[in-house]
Design an enzyme around this catalytic site. Structure first.
Site, PDB file in Angstrom:
ATOM      1  N   ASP A 307      58.375 -84.348  22.116  1.00  0.00           N
ATOM      2  CA  ASP A 307      59.068 -84.372  20.835  1.00  0.00           C
ATOM      3  C   ASP A 307      60.556 -84.667  20.990  1.00  0.00           C
ATOM      4  OD1 ASP A 307      59.222 -83.569  17.887  1.00  0.00           O
ATOM      5  OD2 ASP A 307      60.622 -82.148  18.796  1.00  0.00           O
ATOM      6  N   GLU A 377      58.254 -89.434  21.626  1.00  0.00           N
ATOM      7  CA  GLU A 377      58.654 -89.661  20.238  1.00  0.00           C
ATOM      8  C   GLU A 377      60.153 -89.892  20.178  1.00  0.00           C
ATOM      9  OE1 GLU A 377      59.156 -87.302  16.033  1.00  0.00           O
ATOM     10  OE2 GLU A 377      59.989 -86.679  17.960  1.00  0.00           O
TER      11      GLU A 377
END
Length: 685
Positions: A307, A377
């Site tokens: 993330d 990401e």
């Protein structure tokens, strides 16, 4: 009493063929000598000898013959020559088989891994399935719905965070990286889920949040009290409650700095103030995160989605970032769009961290079939070259692929040219030989059925499942779920509480399983953490399973087709046509006479597409599947292919002429392979 020799003669006569010429191996006596009467005075010189040709009268070998007899025949040409021929023939066949095996192995292309062969399906656990009736989805709920993934022919499932958390950002503020939040269940629930997923051939990808923790994390509490070991686990600097160290702004708006009364300093948070950023320039922090990766890999998880990786490192000098509008008053700089993030994202050293994580994960990937995938990401928007860096280099690997968010911009301009532009933006910048990925929805972006319009849901799913690479499907996209309307009083998202227009709640509504209470999300009562969409009685899994023309049925058909047809999951991708309405491309494989033409109408009107200039296409084309079921099986002339607005066609055709050799600039393939029809195998070519 018989002598021993007489007895022996008797036994031989009973068991063997009489052979007067055979010499006894022990005594060298002939059978005649053995049978001679003792005391016989006959002179040996008077014994009459048979002619030489009659010395041995045994014509054929016999069963149980002694070694001496066998050797008499083994040297004869009629036995020796066939034996030698058979021996060398066996040697030649063995060598040929070994050579063939080596050749096949050397010429075989690399097999696709599990994360390439299947779409990745994202589960947002709060909203997928509630098993205990508290209104929030949980791990047992996911376990109850594993058959849904198998029905869709999905093999890879990414589950958003379920770590212990205060839920200020719904799990992305982690209080304990090694614990399951009670809201979602227990560690045993997780282990049961993982075991059952593996039993069903499913892979589990976890969310990993390296950039920050919750402000309730033990590390932060020790850091704010200046514990000697943990004092530098976070980014601290001198400031006071009114004066900030610089102009850095958080993703959620306003200053990235918050003053802490306990420590008497400010700490950095690029997201919520309850999410302090970790200091990765501290080697202890880096070691802690590697240990956490090991913890979950040893549990058996199949990979991680990393993330917000671009935020992991910040510049040590803490200078002000340049304003997008230099004339804007500094005090009015309150959003991330007001600044160029030169010092808070994509800093030098970031990719070294990711490469180390990748190498560490590879040590868990040695068991056949247990490759551990890494997905990164990073929203880099127009700076696509920064996103491509997460693939690594030809010498050092990083992520298997970074998430490709550019198709999320499809609603900005629904046209064939715009669709081709977004696809080409990735394909033309991606390093040679890498594997692409496509995302059309997630927990941070509006659902495609709402942003682009319900008319385009099916054609976008067709695009997603016929492009080369790994598609990523957000839960509910397979049935065409839309955003819900959330009032200010119903809002749960912290971003929405700061600015209601930024709320991500609309795309996080409960999954619609059936037309019963709470859409089947909660079958114990009508409690749901967010409202269920009003259309759940007609838009749900159970209803669409019964309809061959539903969004669900078409998604399932396309996914099954993608995985069963070589041209679609590892063949060439070639642009054929793009205009204001239609985007069209070919999927083909060298050596295979079967290919696919995909025609997608992203425009606002019905059009006739003329592909007569594409000489590699046959004159007549038969539709294998249309997003408008009535057109399945329809035959078009290639000069007159008609599509309605929002309609997509998959056309299968046969040809011996490939498109890609004559149009290299229009074609792409990740790893070239050819098909050998005679042996039904793929080989490097």
């Amino acid at each position: 009493m018989r002598s021993k020799k007489a007895t022996r003669s008797f036994e031989l006569e009973g068991e063997c063929t009489r052979n007067p010429g055979f010499q006894d191996a022990e005594g060298g006596e002939s059978e005649a000598d053995i049978n001679a009467v003792p005391g016989d005075k006959q002179d040996s010189s008077e014994v009459k000898l048979d002619p030489p040709e009659e010395e041995y009268t045994q014509i054929k070998p016999y069963a149980g013959m002694p070694k001496e007899v066998l050797l008499l025949y083994s040297s004869q040409a009629r036995y020796r020559v066939p034996r030698e021929i058979l021996f060398w023939l066996m040697v030649a066949c063995t060598l040929a088989l070994v050579a063939l095996t080596i050749t096949v192995i050397a010429m075989s292309p690399r097999c696709l891994s599990w994360w390439q062969a299947s779409p990745v399906y994202q589960v947002y656990p709060r909203s997928f399935k509630d098993s205990d009736g508290d209104g929030v989805g949980d791990l047992k709920g996911i376990l109850q719905q594993l058959d849904h993934f198998q029905y869709l022919n999905i093999k890879a499932v990414w589950i958003s965070p379920f770590y212990r958390s205060p839920m200020k950002d719904f799990g992305y503020d982690v209080e304990d990286f090694r614990a399951i939040d009670p809201l979602f269940g227990t560690m045993k629930d997780f282990e049961d889920l993982l075991a059952e997923m593996h039993n069903k051939g499913l892979k589990l990808i976890m969310d990993f949040i390296p950039n920050h923790t919750s402000d309730r994390h033990r590390w932060f509490n020790l850091s704010r009290t200046r514990d000697p070991h943990y004092a530098d686990y976070y980014i601290w600097t001198d400031c006071n409650a009114t004066s900030k160290p610089n102009n850095w702004v958080s993703v959620f708006g306003n200053s990235s700095w918050t003053y802490d009364d306990v420590r008497g300093q400010c700490y950095l948070h690029q997201f919520l103030k309850e999410q302090p950023d970790l200091n990765f320039r501290n080697p202890h922090v880096h070691r802690e995160m590697i240990d956490i990766i090991h913890f979950w890999l040893e549990k058996g998880v199949d990979g991680f989605r990393m993330d917000a990786v671009k935020h992991i490192l910040e510049a040590a000098h803490l200078r002000d970032e340049p304003q997008v509008d230099p004339n804007k008053p500094p005090e009015s700089v309150t959003t991330e769009w007001d600044l160029y993030h030169d010092y808070t994202t994509s800093q030098v050293g970031l990719h070294d961290l990711i490469r180390e994580w990748r190498a560490d994960m590879d040590t868990f990937s040695r068991e056949p079939g247990r490759y551990r995938v890494m997905v990164t990401e990073s929203y880099d928007y127009h700076e696509v070259e920064k996103t491509m860096m997460y693939y690594g280099t030809p010498l050092v690997k990083e992520s298997d692929f970074p998430f490709n968010f550019y198709l999320l911009d499809l609603p900005q301009n629904t046209s064939g040219l715009w669709a081709q532009h977004l696809v080409n933006l990735w394909m033309s910048n991606m390093p040679k030989g890498q594997w692409p990925n496509w995302v059309v929805g997630n927990h941070d972006r509006p659902r495609i059925a709402s942003s682009a319009g319900q008319r385009y849901t099916r054609v976008i799913n067709m695009l997603l499942l016929t492009l080369p690479g790994t598609p990523t499907t957000y839960y509910g996209e397979e049935i065409g779920m839309e955003n819900i309307n959330v009032t200010d009083s119903e809002n749960q998202d912290p971003a929405g509480k700061y600015n209601s227009s930024l709320s991500r709640d609309p795309e996080r509504s409960p999954m619609q399983w059936n037309d019963e209470m709470a859409a089947g999300f909660n079958d114990k009562n009508n409690i749901t953490w967010l409202p269920v969409h009003p259309d759940y009685r007609t838009v749900n899994v159970e209803v669409q399973k019964k309809d061959e023309g539903s969004v669900l049925a078409q998604y399932r058909f396309l996914n099954t087709l993608r995985q069963s047809e070589l041209p679609l999951h590892r063949g060439w991708f070639c642009y054929v046509h793009a205009d204001a309405n239609v985007f069209s491309y070919i999927r083909e494989l060298d050596g295979l006479d079967r290919a696919f033409l995909v025609v997608l109408n992203f425009g606002k009107e019905s059009v006739m597409t003329d592909l007569s200039s594409v000489h590699e296409l046959p004159g007549q084309l038969k539709v294998l599947m249309s997003t408008k079921q009535i057109n399945n099986g329809k035959v078009f002339q290639k000069s007159r292919i008609q599509t309605e607005a929002g309609e997509g066609l998959v056309i299968q055709y046969s040809t011996s002429t490939r498109f890609n050799p004559s149009h290299p600039a229009e074609c792409y393939i990740s790893e070239k392979a050819c098909y050998m029809n005679v042996m039904d195998i793929l080989y490097k070519c």
